[in-house]
Design an enzyme around this catalytic site. Structure first.
Site, short mmCIF file in Angstrom:
data_model
loop_
_atom_site.label_atom_id
_atom_site.label_comp_id
_atom_site.label_asym_id
_atom_site.label_seq_id
_atom_site.Cartn_x
_atom_site.Cartn_y
_atom_site.Cartn_z
N ASP A 96 0.85 -1.18 0.00
CA ASP A 96 0.00 0.00 0.00
C ASP A 96 0.89 1.24 0.00
O ASP A 96 2.01 1.22 0.49
CB ASP A 96 -0.92 -0.01 1.22
CG ASP A 96 -1.98 1.08 1.12
OD1 ASP A 96 -2.21 1.57 0.01
OD2 ASP A 96 -2.56 1.44 2.16
N SER A 97 0.35 2.32 -0.53
CA SER A 97 1.19 3.47 -0.84
C SER A 97 1.49 4.38 0.34
O SER A 97 2.42 5.18 0.29
CB SER A 97 0.51 4.31 -1.91
OG SER A 97 -0.71 4.83 -1.40
N GLY A 98 0.68 4.30 1.37
CA GLY A 98 0.82 5.25 2.45
C GLY A 98 -0.24 6.34 2.38
O GLY A 98 -0.37 7.16 3.28
N GLY A 99 -1.01 6.36 1.30
CA GLY A 99 -2.09 7.34 1.18
C GLY A 99 -3.11 7.18 2.29
O GLY A 99 -3.60 8.16 2.84
N PHE A 100 -3.39 5.94 2.64
CA PHE A 100 -4.38 5.71 3.68
C PHE A 100 -3.85 6.11 5.05
O PHE A 100 -4.60 6.60 5.89
CB PHE A 100 -4.81 4.24 3.71
CG PHE A 100 -5.92 3.97 4.68
CD1 PHE A 100 -7.23 4.29 4.35
CD2 PHE A 100 -5.69 3.42 5.93
CE1 PHE A 100 -8.27 4.06 5.23
CE2 PHE A 100 -6.71 3.20 6.82
CZ PHE A 100 -8.01 3.51 6.46
N ASP A 150 -2.47 8.22 -3.15
CA ASP A 150 -3.81 8.76 -3.39
C ASP A 150 -4.25 9.57 -2.18
O ASP A 150 -3.61 9.54 -1.13
CB ASP A 150 -4.82 7.63 -3.66
CG ASP A 150 -5.02 6.74 -2.42
OD1 ASP A 150 -4.05 6.58 -1.64
OD2 ASP A 150 -6.12 6.20 -2.24
N GLN A 194 -11.11 7.06 -6.56
CA GLN A 194 -11.73 7.60 -5.35
C GLN A 194 -13.10 8.18 -5.72
O GLN A 194 -13.73 7.73 -6.64
CB GLN A 194 -10.81 8.66 -4.72
CG GLN A 194 -9.54 8.06 -4.09
CD GLN A 194 -9.81 7.34 -2.77
OE1 GLN A 194 -10.89 7.44 -2.19
NE2 GLN A 194 -8.82 6.60 -2.29
N GLY A 221 -11.20 4.29 -0.47
CA GLY A 221 -12.07 5.24 0.23
C GLY A 221 -13.41 4.69 0.66
O GLY A 221 -14.26 5.46 1.11
N ASP A 271 -8.19 -6.94 0.68
CA ASP A 271 -7.32 -7.06 1.84
C ASP A 271 -8.07 -6.45 3.01
O ASP A 271 -8.93 -5.60 2.83
CB ASP A 271 -6.01 -6.29 1.66
CG ASP A 271 -6.19 -4.81 1.94
OD1 ASP A 271 -6.71 -4.11 1.04
OD2 ASP A 271 -5.85 -4.36 3.05
N CYS A 309 -13.64 -26.64 10.09
CA CYS A 309 -12.36 -26.09 9.66
C CYS A 309 -11.24 -27.09 9.91
O CYS A 309 -11.25 -27.79 10.92
CB CYS A 309 -12.08 -24.79 10.43
SG CYS A 309 -10.47 -24.05 10.04
N CYS A 311 -7.88 -26.17 9.89
CA CYS A 311 -6.63 -25.47 10.16
C CYS A 311 -5.92 -26.07 11.38
O CYS A 311 -6.51 -26.83 12.14
CB CYS A 311 -6.88 -23.97 10.38
SG CYS A 311 -7.47 -23.55 12.04
N CYS A 314 -7.80 -25.54 14.74
CA CYS A 314 -9.01 -26.36 14.93
C CYS A 314 -8.70 -27.84 15.03
O CYS A 314 -9.40 -28.59 15.70
CB CYS A 314 -9.99 -26.10 13.78
SG CYS A 314 -10.70 -24.43 13.84
N HIS A 340 -6.32 -19.35 12.42
CA HIS A 340 -7.69 -19.78 12.12
C HIS A 340 -8.44 -18.75 11.26
O HIS A 340 -9.05 -19.11 10.24
CB HIS A 340 -8.51 -20.05 13.37
CG HIS A 340 -9.95 -20.24 13.04
ND1 HIS A 340 -10.43 -21.41 12.49
CD2 HIS A 340 -10.99 -19.37 13.05
CE1 HIS A 340 -11.71 -21.27 12.21
NE2 HIS A 340 -12.09 -20.03 12.52
#
Length: 377
Positions: A96-100, A150, A194, A221, A271, A309, A311, A314, A340
RNA sequence: GCGGAUGUAGCUCAGUUGGCAGAGCACCUGGUUGUGGCCCAGGGGGUCGUGGGUUCAACCCCCAUCAUUCGCC
């Protein structure tokens, strides 16, 4: 015997309504879509080691430009073979770019034409992120999929500001592409659309960006505090406007129902910190719904966390033991719960892919909604 | 044996001139969406060591008593 990878090649193998089943090639492997990407902000999915990720079946994980730039530094990582060499993860990574972060750590930051000025949350030091700088950092990280810088606007931001904001985000995206032309390396570059919570601005943002040759397109956004129905409406409005032959990435989303809804609308990549953050707080996603493992009712429950499950968690431990570990603040609880929850989210998209392949996504989605009736937070 | 200090929520402790019993932590129940292992919201909890006295009214003042603890013989 192995055909060489062509980073950026996106192939759609099947569709079911607006949903797509595809493969995206990157420099470090092929990703089957729709996919969920675990978040590993500082170069590690929190509490989860690489061999755990193998057991989970993770195919691609996230890193964060802002956090890795501040610590330990992108040049230090570059000298150690990029993120893959440094973190011992040799599969694809999206950064991720760091915009968030400029949005979520907004107390001390200023957005200008040239970029974002901000103060480090670690030591208060001043920094400037320009679109070019952010690409340069991500190239140092050797990210397989880089995101452009962004501006993410908050829910409630007025129309006029949002309209100006998408123009800025577009200018930044084109500046990013200008210093990193298509097919110039194995580092793919995705644009971020956006538009806040205005359908016409969402349309305009897509129009401005989709004519340019980005390797993929994100919807940014959303899920910043707005009503669920508004997010779904904008999703249904926006996704069909995106180029059909490029991967579509819904950033930071979401719950199981959000993800299934996104897939139905034609989103390919997701994500979210939800499975890992909630795991550390004892909120677990199961085939029978969401449970809080801290609850008293599990104190002497000797059954598995999720009978449906397979995993490691579990297969191996009882609810009573997991509750005890959580109550004790034991770090192993973070790991076992994260294993899990991530398995649940990866199985969710795996199940969705199978459903798309067999043309039964609607029934699959109905099953998820039945288990998570309130929207599945 | 003598002298002092302290007894209030599970724990650590506030409690004004005597006027509806408080906090932090713990516990219980929610929340958590491009991650600061955080944080937020709500909730249940009390014979104020015990017994008496004074007072319209006592966690608070008086007497006795028990417990804990420190010091001195």
């Amino acid at each position: 015997m192995v055909t060489p990878l062509i980073p950026g090649r996106f192939t759609i193998r099947a569709t079911d309504g607006k949903a797509r089943l595809g493969t995206l090639q990157t420099a470090h492997g092929v990703v089957e879509t729709p996919i969920f990407m675990p978040v590993g902000t500082v170069g590690r999915v929190k509490a989860v080691a690489p061999d755990d990720l193998a057991g989970i079946g993770a195919e691609i994980i996230l890193g964060n430009t802002y956090h890795l730039y501040l610590r330990p530094g992108d040049e230090l990582i570059h000298r150690r073979g990029g993120l893959h060499g440094f973190t011992a993860w040799n599969k694809p990574v999206l950064t991720d770019s760091g915009g968030f972060q400029a949005f979520s750590l907004s107390e001390l930051r200023t957005i200008r034409e040239n970029g974002v000025e901000f103060r480090s949350h670690l030591d208060g030091s001043q920094h400037l992120f320009t679109p070019e700088k952010v690409v340069e950092i991500q190239r140092n990280l050797n990210s397989d999929i880089m995101m452009v810088l962004d501006e993410c606007v908050a829910y409630g931001t007025p129309y006029d500001y949002t309209a100006k904001s998408i123009e800025l985000t577009t200018r930044w995206a084109l500046r990013s592409r200008a210093i990193h032309p298509a097919c110039s390396s194995g580092n793919l570059l995705f644009a971020i659309t956006q538009g806040g919570f205005f359908a016409d601005l969402r349309s305009r943002s897509v129009e401005q960006l989709c004519g340019h040759d980005f390797d993929g397109f994100a919807i940014g956004g959303l899920s910043v505090g707005e009503p669920k129905s508004l997010m779904y409406d904008l999703l249904a409005h926006t996704v069909p406007l995106l180029p059909a032959d490029k991967p579509r990435y819904l950033m930071g989303v979401g719950t199981p129902v959000d993800i299934v809804t996104g897939i139905e609308n034609g989103v390919d990549m997701f994500d979210c910190v939800l499975p890992t953050r909630n795991a550390r707080n004892g909120t677990l996603y199961t085939s029978q719904g969401k449970i809080n493992i801290k609850r008293t009712q599990y104190a002497e429950d000797d059954g598995p966390l999720d009978p449906g499950c397979s995993c490691y968690t579990c297969r191996t431990f009882s609810r009573a033991y997991l509750r005890h570990l959580q109550h004790s603040g034991e770090v192993t609880a973070f790991r076992l719960n994260s294993v899990h929850n991530l398995t649940y989210f990866l199985n969710l998209v795996r199940g969705a892919r199978a459903a798309v392949a067999e043309g039964r996504l609607a029934a699959f989605a109905a099953g998820i909604r039945a288990v998570y009736p309130e929207g599945g937070v």
